[in-house]
Scaffold this motif. Structure first.
Motif, PDB file in Angstrom:
ATOM      1  N   ASN A   1       0.827  -1.201   0.000  1.00  0.00           N
ATOM      2  CA  ASN A   1       0.000   0.000   0.000  1.00  0.00           C
ATOM      3  C   ASN A   1       0.866   1.258   0.000  1.00  0.00           C
ATOM      4  N   MET A   2       1.950   1.239   0.765  1.00  0.00           N
ATOM      5  CA  MET A   2       2.873   2.379   0.794  1.00  0.00           C
ATOM      6  C   MET A   2       3.597   2.529  -0.548  1.00  0.00           C
ATOM      7  N   MET A   3       3.913   1.403  -1.166  1.00  0.00           N
ATOM      8  CA  MET A   3       4.601   1.415  -2.455  1.00  0.00           C
ATOM      9  C   MET A   3       3.706   2.008  -3.551  1.00  0.00           C
TER      10      MET A   3
ATOM     11  N   LYS B   1       6.233  14.990  -1.680  1.00  0.00           N
ATOM     12  CA  LYS B   1       4.818  14.678  -1.881  1.00  0.00           C
ATOM     13  C   LYS B   1       4.605  13.222  -2.296  1.00  0.00           C
ATOM     14  N   GLY B   2       5.571  12.355  -2.079  1.00  0.00           N
ATOM     15  CA  GLY B   2       5.396  10.967  -2.480  1.00  0.00           C
ATOM     16  C   GLY B   2       5.598  10.777  -3.962  1.00  0.00           C
ATOM     17  N   MET B   3       6.510  11.540  -4.540  1.00  0.00           N
ATOM     18  CA  MET B   3       6.667  11.539  -5.994  1.00  0.00           C
ATOM     19  C   MET B   3       7.250  10.236  -6.528  1.00  0.00           C
ATOM     20  N   PHE B   4       7.740   9.360  -5.633  1.00  0.00           N
ATOM     21  CA  PHE B   4       8.331   8.112  -6.097  1.00  0.00           C
ATOM     22  C   PHE B   4       7.368   6.931  -5.984  1.00  0.00           C
ATOM     23  N   THR B   5       6.183   7.133  -5.456  1.00  0.00           N
ATOM     24  CA  THR B   5       5.250   6.014  -5.367  1.00  0.00           C
ATOM     25  C   THR B   5       4.700   5.708  -6.756  1.00  0.00           C
ATOM     26  N   ARG B   6       4.210   4.490  -6.941  1.00  0.00           N
ATOM     27  CA  ARG B   6       3.805   4.045  -8.280  1.00  0.00           C
ATOM     28  C   ARG B   6       2.654   4.858  -8.856  1.00  0.00           C
TER      29      ARG B   6
ATOM     30  N   GLY C   1       4.090  -7.876 -10.930  1.00  0.00           N
ATOM     31  CA  GLY C   1       5.340  -7.908 -11.673  1.00  0.00           C
ATOM     32  C   GLY C   1       6.554  -7.742 -10.769  1.00  0.00           C
ATOM     33  N   ALA C   2       7.661  -7.364 -11.395  1.00  0.00           N
ATOM     34  CA  ALA C   2       8.918  -7.226 -10.661  1.00  0.00           C
ATOM     35  C   ALA C   2       8.859  -6.051  -9.691  1.00  0.00           C
ATOM     36  N   VAL C   3       9.454  -6.244  -8.525  1.00  0.00           N
ATOM     37  CA  VAL C   3       9.555  -5.189  -7.515  1.00  0.00           C
ATOM     38  C   VAL C   3      11.031  -4.835  -7.356  1.00  0.00           C
ATOM     39  N   GLY C   4      11.376  -3.597  -7.667  1.00  0.00           N
ATOM     40  CA  GLY C   4      12.762  -3.168  -7.572  1.00  0.00           C
ATOM     41  C   GLY C   4      13.236  -3.093  -6.124  1.00  0.00           C
ATOM     42  N   GLU C   5      14.497  -3.396  -5.896  1.00  0.00           N
ATOM     43  CA  GLU C   5      15.044  -3.376  -4.545  1.00  0.00           C
ATOM     44  C   GLU C   5      15.001  -1.972  -3.959  1.00  0.00           C
ATOM     45  N   VAL C   6      15.348  -0.971  -4.773  1.00  0.00           N
ATOM     46  CA  VAL C   6      15.337   0.423  -4.298  1.00  0.00           C
ATOM     47  C   VAL C   6      13.903   0.846  -3.976  1.00  0.00           C
ATOM     48  N   GLU C   7      12.963   0.489  -4.850  1.00  0.00           N
ATOM     49  CA  GLU C   7      11.561   0.825  -4.654  1.00  0.00           C
ATOM     50  C   GLU C   7      11.025   0.208  -3.362  1.00  0.00           C
ATOM     51  N   LEU C   8      11.375  -1.054  -3.136  1.00  0.00           N
ATOM     52  CA  LEU C   8      10.899  -1.750  -1.936  1.00  0.00           C
ATOM     53  C   LEU C   8      11.501  -1.142  -0.672  1.00  0.00           C
ATOM     54  N   GLU C   9      12.790  -0.859  -0.696  1.00  0.00           N
ATOM     55  CA  GLU C   9      13.452  -0.271   0.480  1.00  0.00           C
ATOM     56  C   GLU C   9      12.871   1.097   0.802  1.00  0.00           C
ATOM     57  N   ARG C  10      12.571   1.868  -0.249  1.00  0.00           N
ATOM     58  CA  ARG C  10      11.983   3.192  -0.028  1.00  0.00           C
ATOM     59  C   ARG C  10      10.617   3.059   0.642  1.00  0.00           C
ATOM     60  N   ALA C  11       9.787   2.112   0.155  1.00  0.00           N
ATOM     61  CA  ALA C  11       8.447   1.918   0.727  1.00  0.00           C
ATOM     62  C   ALA C  11       8.541   1.461   2.179  1.00  0.00           C
ATOM     63  N   LYS C  12       9.474   0.565   2.476  1.00  0.00           N
ATOM     64  CA  LYS C  12       9.629   0.082   3.854  1.00  0.00           C
ATOM     65  C   LYS C  12      10.096   1.208   4.767  1.00  0.00           C
TER      66      LYS C  12
ATOM     67  N   GLN D   1      11.900  -7.165   7.224  1.00  0.00           N
ATOM     68  CA  GLN D   1      12.055  -8.526   6.704  1.00  0.00           C
ATOM     69  C   GLN D   1      11.284  -8.776   5.411  1.00  0.00           C
ATOM     70  N   VAL D   2      10.447  -7.823   4.966  1.00  0.00           N
ATOM     71  CA  VAL D   2       9.639  -8.032   3.761  1.00  0.00           C
ATOM     72  C   VAL D   2      10.544  -8.074   2.527  1.00  0.00           C
ATOM     73  N   LYS D   3      10.354  -9.098   1.706  1.00  0.00           N
ATOM     74  CA  LYS D   3      11.151  -9.307   0.485  1.00  0.00           C
ATOM     75  C   LYS D   3      10.264  -9.137  -0.748  1.00  0.00           C
ATOM     76  N   PRO D   4      10.881  -8.934  -1.927  1.00  0.00           N
ATOM     77  CA  PRO D   4      10.078  -8.845  -3.162  1.00  0.00           C
ATOM     78  C   PRO D   4       9.170 -10.056  -3.365  1.00  0.00           C
ATOM     79  N   ALA D   5       9.644 -11.248  -2.968  1.00  0.00           N
ATOM     80  CA  ALA D   5       8.839 -12.468  -3.117  1.00  0.00           C
ATOM     81  C   ALA D   5       7.566 -12.396  -2.268  1.00  0.00           C
ATOM     82  N   ASP D   6       7.642 -11.717  -1.102  1.00  0.00           N
ATOM     83  CA  ASP D   6       6.460 -11.578  -0.242  1.00  0.00           C
ATOM     84  C   ASP D   6       5.400 -10.709  -0.918  1.00  0.00           C
TER      85      ASP D   6
END
Length: 504
Positions: free
Chosen positions: A320-322, A336-341, A396-407, A450-455
């Motif tokens: 949801n944050m992503m 303003k959250g300019m990096f969210t999808r 689809g694919a979840v980028g590592e940078v994108e995921l870390e930013r959301a977390k 601990q959340v991973k792209p696979a999760d």
């Protein structure tokens, strides 16, 4: 120098006094700093005591002169299946009115004023919360007041009549607001859980306002306002003191509706149905003034997620944050959250969309992840197309940078919100009400880390197998059929050309 003291003689040039010392090294001759150490963590953990009648007392220690104390009841609009819909709405409005000890709301407010206190009541789909913030030295008075408000309300004819008028006014206002989000939230829940539990209306229907009286309210209260369904939570007070006050004012108290058993408590588990609810409405004149809001059609599409008790709750919160999003007025702005999808893929690419926001609602037995979008009525078809595409792309694919930013954003939001004492109170009360314990912020942050792209991929794949829930408000001439939306979301490959053909 003599007039301004020592400060006037200091040199504030760029390190002129120590020209050869690097900024990464300590200054010579300066004593080593001794930092204050936090006391043992145990002292600040949430403590829970269960009284003989089943009432849970939970507290969180916190520095400061003021405390927030309240009673949370496992009761809400989801429990009204066997009753008239709208009882929880009435109880919210009737809170902190006359009781056995206090003759009127004014007396209650004057009592709280002596301790610098304020009060509030909020009813949601699964919880009713009575809360007071006041000077911690007035804890005895506050708990006495809360016990009286929850167990001894007078519910006079005059107060019930005033509540009817207030609710009718609120329902009119709800339909006239420029911001349709509360209405859409009701519609998406009704579409997702048709005629059951969290799908039941949180607001009192107009036709029920004249049917709800003291007898109906007492019948409901006798079933749901029982000690085993309550939590007395406090933040900013000593646990022993709170337990002592609970024993004094909430143990062995005879409620005003008597001790007889009411109807059986509704323990229904939420049944996700999916479906669509459409409301044709003229949105061309929802606001007045020199710069009125343009006519918009609002669409909300949702899919079942999970309960907040499940392990997948954390990956869904990260997802949801992503997705993020917001209003187009702030698209691309700093901070303003300019990096969210929903900013990158939707608002920054389609200037005609006014809003695209992700929401996650979670309950003890289910959840709902949805996206709210709004645009000109002529572009509804394309807007729905774009939102369904975003749901497909979640798998689809979840980028590592994108995921870390959301977390990181999620952890930051969690810690920032828990700076507020009333928010801590609500967190303590809700967690103890649902699980009899509380996960502390550092535990939640560890789970987020601990959340991973696979999760993310796993929870999205599970979510996409469900029928969608759709809420549509405004001019719906160009809205695609529910079957088209469902077919688009069930696309296994997620190829965009196929999605586009479905809508053409």
């Amino acid at each position: 120098s003599r007039r301004c003291g020592l400060a006037a003689g200091r040199s504030y040039s760029g390190g002129g006094a120590y020209p050869s010392v690097s900024l990464t090294c300590p200054l010579p001759g300066v004593p080593k700093a001794v930092f204050a150490a936090a006391e043992s963590r145990e002292r600040f953990e949430t403590r829970v005591t269960v009284l003989e009648n089943g009432l849970r007392v939970a507290s969180q220690n916190k520095f400061g002169q003021f405390c927030t104390v309240g009673v949370l009841v496992n009761s809400g609009s989801r429990h009204e299946a066997k009753y008239l819909s709208g009882i929880s709405h009435f109880l919210e409005k009737l809170a902190f009115c006359s009781t056995a000890q206090f003759g009127s709301k004014d007396e209650i407010l004057l009592t709280l004023e002596k301790h610098g206190g304020i009060c509030d009541c909020q009813a949601s789909r699964d919880t009713i919360m009575y809360a007071v913030s006041a000077d911690a030295r007035g804890l005895d008075t506050v708990v006495n007041l809360l016990a009286d408000v929850t167990l001894q309300p007078k519910l006079s004819d005059e107060e019930i009549e005033m509540t009817r008028m207030a609710i009718k006014f609120e329902l009119e206002d709800l339909n006239m607001r420029p911001d349709p989000e509360p209405l859409l939230t009701e519609m998406i829940h009704a579409a997702a859980f048709r005629d059951n539990t969290v799908g039941l209306n949180r607001f009192c229907p107009v036709e029920n306002t004249d049917k709800i009286d003291r007898a109906v309210l007492h019948s409901y209260l006798s079933s749901y306002y029982t000690p085993d369904r309550m939590v007395l939570a406090g933040v900013g007070i000593e646990h022993e003191h709170l337990v002592e006050c609970a024993r004094k004012y909430l143990l062995g108290v005879q409620p005003v509706w008597g001790s007889g058993q009411g109807r059986a408590v509704d323990r229904s588990v939420a049944q996700y149905t999916g479906g669509i609810i459409k409301v044709e409405k003229d949105m061309s004149d929802v606001s007045l003034g020199p710069t009125p809001i343009p006519e918009l059609t609002h669409i909300m599409i949702g899919l079942e997620s999970c309960s907040f008790l499940e392990d997948d709750f954390i990956p869904f919160a990260v997802l949801n944050m992503m997705m993020g999003g917001g209003g187009s007025f702030s698209a691309g702005g700093p901070g303003k959250g300019m990096f969210t999808r929903l900013y990158l893929n939707v608002l920054n690419r389609h200037h005609w969309m006014y809003n695209a926001t992700s929401y996650h609602h979670s309950y003890e037995d289910t959840g709902l992840l949805c996206i709210h979008a709004s645009a000109d009525p002529k572009q509804v078809r394309e807007m729905v197309e774009i939102i369904t595409r975003e749901f497909i792309l979640m798998a689809g694919a979840v980028g590592e940078v994108e995921l870390e930013r959301a977390k990181t954003q999620l952890k930051s939001m969690l810690m920032m919100n828990l700076e507020s004492r009333p928010v801590i109170f609500e967190d303590v009360g809700r967690q103890v009400l649902a699980t009899n314990t509380r996960k502390l912020p550092h535990e939640l942050c560890a789970l987020i880390s601990q959340v991973k792209p696979a999760d993310i991929k796993r929870v999205v794949t599970k979510m996409l197998h469900k029928k969608p829930a759709v809420a549509a408000l405004g001019d719906l001439t160009d809205l695609p059929t529910y079957e088209h939306i469902q077919a688009a979301l069930s696309s296994k490959d997620g190829r965009l050309p196929r999605l586009y053909r479905l809508f053409r």
